[in-house]
Design a protein around this motif. Structure first.
Motif, PDB file in Angstrom:
ATOM      1  N   LYS A  12       3.398   2.229  -2.026  1.00 59.02           N
ATOM      2  CA  LYS A  12       4.371   1.174  -2.336  1.00 59.02           C
ATOM      3  C   LYS A  12       3.898   0.248  -3.454  1.00 59.02           C
ATOM      4  CE  LYS A  12       8.170  -1.149  -1.210  1.00 59.02           C
ATOM      5  NZ  LYS A  12       9.514  -0.575  -1.318  1.00 59.02           N
ATOM      6  N   PHE A  13       2.593  -0.085  -3.455  1.00 58.47           N
ATOM      7  CA  PHE A  13       2.097  -1.131  -4.353  1.00 58.47           C
ATOM      8  C   PHE A  13       0.981  -0.674  -5.286  1.00 58.47           C
ATOM      9  CE2 PHE A  13       3.743  -3.495  -0.637  1.00 58.47           C
ATOM     10  CZ  PHE A  13       4.707  -4.252  -1.284  1.00 58.47           C
ATOM     11  N   GLY A  14       0.583   0.594  -5.242  1.00 59.17           N
ATOM     12  CA  GLY A  14      -0.498   1.045  -6.096  1.00 59.17           C
ATOM     13  C   GLY A  14      -1.785   0.301  -5.797  1.00 59.17           C
ATOM     14  N   ASP A  15      -2.568   0.012  -6.844  1.00 57.86           N
ATOM     15  CA  ASP A  15      -3.839  -0.676  -6.660  1.00 57.86           C
ATOM     16  C   ASP A  15      -3.660  -2.115  -6.192  1.00 57.86           C
ATOM     17  OD1 ASP A  15      -5.147   1.598  -7.451  1.00 57.86           O
ATOM     18  OD2 ASP A  15      -5.417   0.945  -9.529  1.00 57.86           O
ATOM     19  N   ARG A  16      -2.440  -2.638  -6.272  1.00 56.54           N
ATOM     20  CA  ARG A  16      -2.203  -4.024  -5.845  1.00 56.54           C
ATOM     21  C   ARG A  16      -2.089  -4.152  -4.323  1.00 56.54           C
ATOM     22  NH1 ARG A  16       0.327  -6.964 -10.108  1.00 56.54           N
ATOM     23  NH2 ARG A  16      -0.120  -5.938 -12.090  1.00 56.54           N
ATOM     24  N   TYR A  17      -2.220  -3.058  -3.609  1.00 59.14           N
ATOM     25  CA  TYR A  17      -2.048  -3.119  -2.154  1.00 59.14           C
ATOM     26  C   TYR A  17      -3.032  -4.082  -1.506  1.00 59.14           C
ATOM     27  CZ  TYR A  17      -6.286  -0.511  -0.946  1.00 59.14           C
ATOM     28  OH  TYR A  17      -7.586  -0.137  -0.760  1.00 59.14           O
ATOM     29  N   ARG A  18      -4.200  -4.257  -2.116  1.00 64.20           N
ATOM     30  CA  ARG A  18      -5.234  -5.110  -1.529  1.00 64.20           C
ATOM     31  C   ARG A  18      -4.794  -6.563  -1.415  1.00 64.20           C
ATOM     32  NH1 ARG A  18     -10.201  -2.812  -1.155  1.00 64.20           N
ATOM     33  NH2 ARG A  18     -10.560  -0.850  -2.279  1.00 64.20           N
ATOM     34  N   ILE A  37       1.798  11.478   1.121  1.00 59.70           N
ATOM     35  CA  ILE A  37       0.808  10.542   0.570  1.00 59.70           C
ATOM     36  C   ILE A  37      -0.466  11.227   0.056  1.00 59.70           C
ATOM     37  CG2 ILE A  37       1.615   8.505   1.779  1.00 59.70           C
ATOM     38  CD1 ILE A  37      -1.219  10.485   3.234  1.00 59.70           C
ATOM     39  N   ASP A  38      -0.496  12.555   0.007  1.00 56.17           N
ATOM     40  CA  ASP A  38      -1.666  13.223  -0.557  1.00 56.17           C
ATOM     41  C   ASP A  38      -1.756  12.945  -2.063  1.00 56.17           C
ATOM     42  OD1 ASP A  38      -2.458  14.275   1.844  1.00 56.17           O
ATOM     43  OD2 ASP A  38      -1.328  16.136   1.591  1.00 56.17           O
ATOM     44  N   PRO A  39      -2.957  12.736  -2.588  1.00 59.80           N
ATOM     45  CA  PRO A  39      -3.095  12.356  -4.003  1.00 59.80           C
ATOM     46  C   PRO A  39      -2.468  13.328  -4.989  1.00 59.80           C
ATOM     47  CG  PRO A  39      -5.175  12.054  -2.828  1.00 59.80           C
ATOM     48  CD  PRO A  39      -4.254  12.771  -1.889  1.00 59.80           C
ATOM     49  N   GLU A  40      -2.448  14.626  -4.641  1.00 60.01           N
ATOM     50  CA  GLU A  40      -1.916  15.616  -5.590  1.00 60.01           C
ATOM     51  C   GLU A  40      -0.384  15.681  -5.592  1.00 60.01           C
ATOM     52  OE1 GLU A  40      -2.991  17.785  -1.740  1.00 60.01           O
ATOM     53  OE2 GLU A  40      -3.835  16.198  -3.029  1.00 60.01           O
ATOM     54  N   VAL A  41       0.264  14.993  -4.673  1.00 61.21           N
ATOM     55  CA  VAL A  41       1.736  14.981  -4.633  1.00 61.21           C
ATOM     56  C   VAL A  41       2.237  13.919  -5.613  1.00 61.21           C
ATOM     57  CG1 VAL A  41       3.770  14.644  -3.184  1.00 61.21           C
ATOM     58  CG2 VAL A  41       1.742  15.761  -2.238  1.00 61.21           C
ATOM     59  N   PRO A  42       3.159  14.242  -6.523  1.00 58.16           N
ATOM     60  CA  PRO A  42       3.541  13.314  -7.588  1.00 58.16           C
ATOM     61  C   PRO A  42       4.577  12.260  -7.180  1.00 58.16           C
ATOM     62  CG  PRO A  42       4.668  15.394  -7.888  1.00 58.16           C
ATOM     63  CD  PRO A  42       3.741  15.581  -6.717  1.00 58.16           C
ATOM     64  N   PHE A  43       4.946  12.225  -5.925  1.00 61.86           N
ATOM     65  CA  PHE A  43       5.849  11.190  -5.409  1.00 61.86           C
ATOM     66  C   PHE A  43       5.350  10.822  -4.019  1.00 61.86           C
ATOM     67  CE2 PHE A  43       7.601  15.483  -5.131  1.00 61.86           C
ATOM     68  CZ  PHE A  43       7.594  15.690  -3.756  1.00 61.86           C
ATOM     69  N   GLN A  44       5.734   9.641  -3.544  1.00 62.37           N
ATOM     70  CA  GLN A  44       5.153   9.186  -2.283  1.00 62.37           C
ATOM     71  C   GLN A  44       6.103   9.269  -1.102  1.00 62.37           C
ATOM     72  OE1 GLN A  44       5.441   6.510  -4.746  1.00 62.37           O
ATOM     73  NE2 GLN A  44       3.447   6.629  -5.723  1.00 62.37           N
TER      74      GLN A  44
END
Length: 426
Positions: free
Chosen positions: A154-160, A293-300
């Motif tokens: 949902k938020f990328g690296d901003r999730y933190r 949510i696997d990293p290799e999947v191009p959509f979430q």
């Protein structure tokens, strides 16, 4: 009224019903904001997925006012979780106990987190991050395996930075009942926008499409003045701005309201989305929403809307949305539609190897740069005020819906609150 999304339409509807003479300006050729549509295979489809929940009291009250409540139907829906190419249903305690990606003790802790989320009050959750709160409740392994990927989606690296209050509100909206149920209105959200526009006009208001606003200032007598692209500058007693707060600063620049831009949340950043809409000859799963949510999947996320909608509304085809939430500065946001579809479809075929090219009837890409704020701890204290200039200029934007979920329901509730304050201060 500046903006023809749900917030602008709802504000204008309530004001017109209260006896105000209303003019609504929308820069595009459609009303509805993220609820706009496109024509495909002889049917009108929404560019971005939408659904209603039984807890959406603001939107449901608005539908009742419009005489549309009986046009809404409800179905029990389910949620799936895709991990390492395997699909797990996560809808009952038994499903969670069988969720193999987590050790058994972590499954119990995730379940306890959900139970605690239902009974805990919201106090203090705006001042702690999702990461800290969920880690304390579920444990580090469960957070890393289960919660973190969905927050990153949902938020990328901003999730933190996202407050726990965001998660708590979203969870309780989705899980407010014993079973997951979602609603759809016949004709889609376009029908709601059309009904609201009709209501505004029935009370003597105007709805003007393809009308861009160049600036918002004050006239010599202190009333709001809206300068249009055609160089006219009508003056009003009160104005409501309902677009993204990021667009407000340029509208106010150089005028008497320029110093209000910071108050309006100029520093609030927004997350965007790149969304593929597919019409397929076959369905993919029985779930309404599948987290991928696997990293290799191009959509979430995969939303299979026709597990909720009657397929007569899609010409008998299966309607699928593939979502990828991205910041507008991400290179993937600017990738061409053709490249995006190529990558998304390849990723979908990896998840569903039996999917063939001739199963895909139509595929389109839509994107929006400013969908939802990138929330940070203590966000409630920094939210833009309803009254930018009391008695004159008001805001009803996505940046103010929090802690409610950013949705048509949240915007409808905010619109009612804004109009109540306007009428009280007029």
């Amino acid at each position: 009224m500046i903006g023809g999304g749900i917030a602008g339409l709802a504000c204008a509807h309530h004001l017109a019903r209260a006896g105000a003479r209303v003019t609504l300006y929308e820069s595009s050729d459609q009303l509805g904001g993220l609820g706009t549509h496109f024509e495909c295979e002889g049917v009108a489809l929404e560019r971005f997925y939408h659904c209603m929940l039984p807890t959406d009291r603001h939107l449901l009250a608005l539908l009742d006012e419009l005489g549309l409540a009986d046009q809404t139907y409800w179905k029990e829906t389910t949620f799936g979780f895709m991990r390492a190419g395997r699909l797990f249903g996560l809808n009952t305690p038994q499903d969670l106990l069988r969720f193999e990606p987590l050790p058994f003790i972590d499954r119990l802790r995730v379940g306890a987190t959900g139970l605690w989320g239902r009974i805990r009050r919201a106090g203090g959750l705006d001042d702690i991050t999702c990461e800290d709160w969920l880690t304390a409740l579920s444990g580090r392994r469960a957070f890393a395996t289960f919660w973190k990927p969905m927050l990153q989606a949902k938020f990328g690296d901003r999730y933190r930075d996202v407050p726990a209050l965001w998660f708590w509100t979203r969870f309780n909206r989705e899980k407010g009942g014993s079973k997951e149920s979602k609603g759809h209105i016949r004709g889609g959200y376009r029908r709601i926008a059309t009904a609201l526009a009709g209501s505004i006009r029935s009370y003597g208001g105007q709805v003007r499409l393809n009308t861009a606003i160049e600036s918002l200032d004050l006239s010599a007598d202190g009333r709001p003045c809206v300068r249009l692209a055609d160089r006219t500058a009508p003056v009003f007693d009160q104005v409501v701005f309902t677009g993204p707060v990021a667009a407000l600063g340029p509208l106010l620049a150089g005028g008497q309201l320029a110093d209000k831009a910071a108050v309006a949340g100029e520093g609030i950043d927004m997350q965007g989305v790149v969304n593929a809409v597919l019409l397929l000859r076959r369905g993919l799963t029985s779930h309404y929403w599948v987290a991928s949510i696997d990293p290799e999947v191009p959509f979430q996320g995969i939303v299979e809307s026709t597990t909720l909608m009657d397929r007569e509304e899609t010409g008998g085809l299966h309607l699928i949305y593939l979502m990828n939430y991205l910041h507008r500065t991400d290179p993937l946001f600017a990738r061409s539609d053709e490249q995006t579809l190529q990558v998304y479809l390849a990723g979908l075929k990896r998840l569903f190897p039996t999917l063939r090219d001739d199963d895909v009837v139509q595929a389109r890409v839509f994107r929006s740069a400013l969908v939802e704020p990138l929330y940070t701890v203590g966000y409630r204290r920094r939210q833009p005020p309803v009254a930018l200039l009391p008695g004159r200029v008001y805001l009803s934007t996505a940046a103010q819906v929090y802690p409610e979920v950013t949705s048509w329901n949240g915007s409808a509730g905010l619109a009612r609150r804004v109009v109540d304050q306007m009428l009280a201060e007029h």
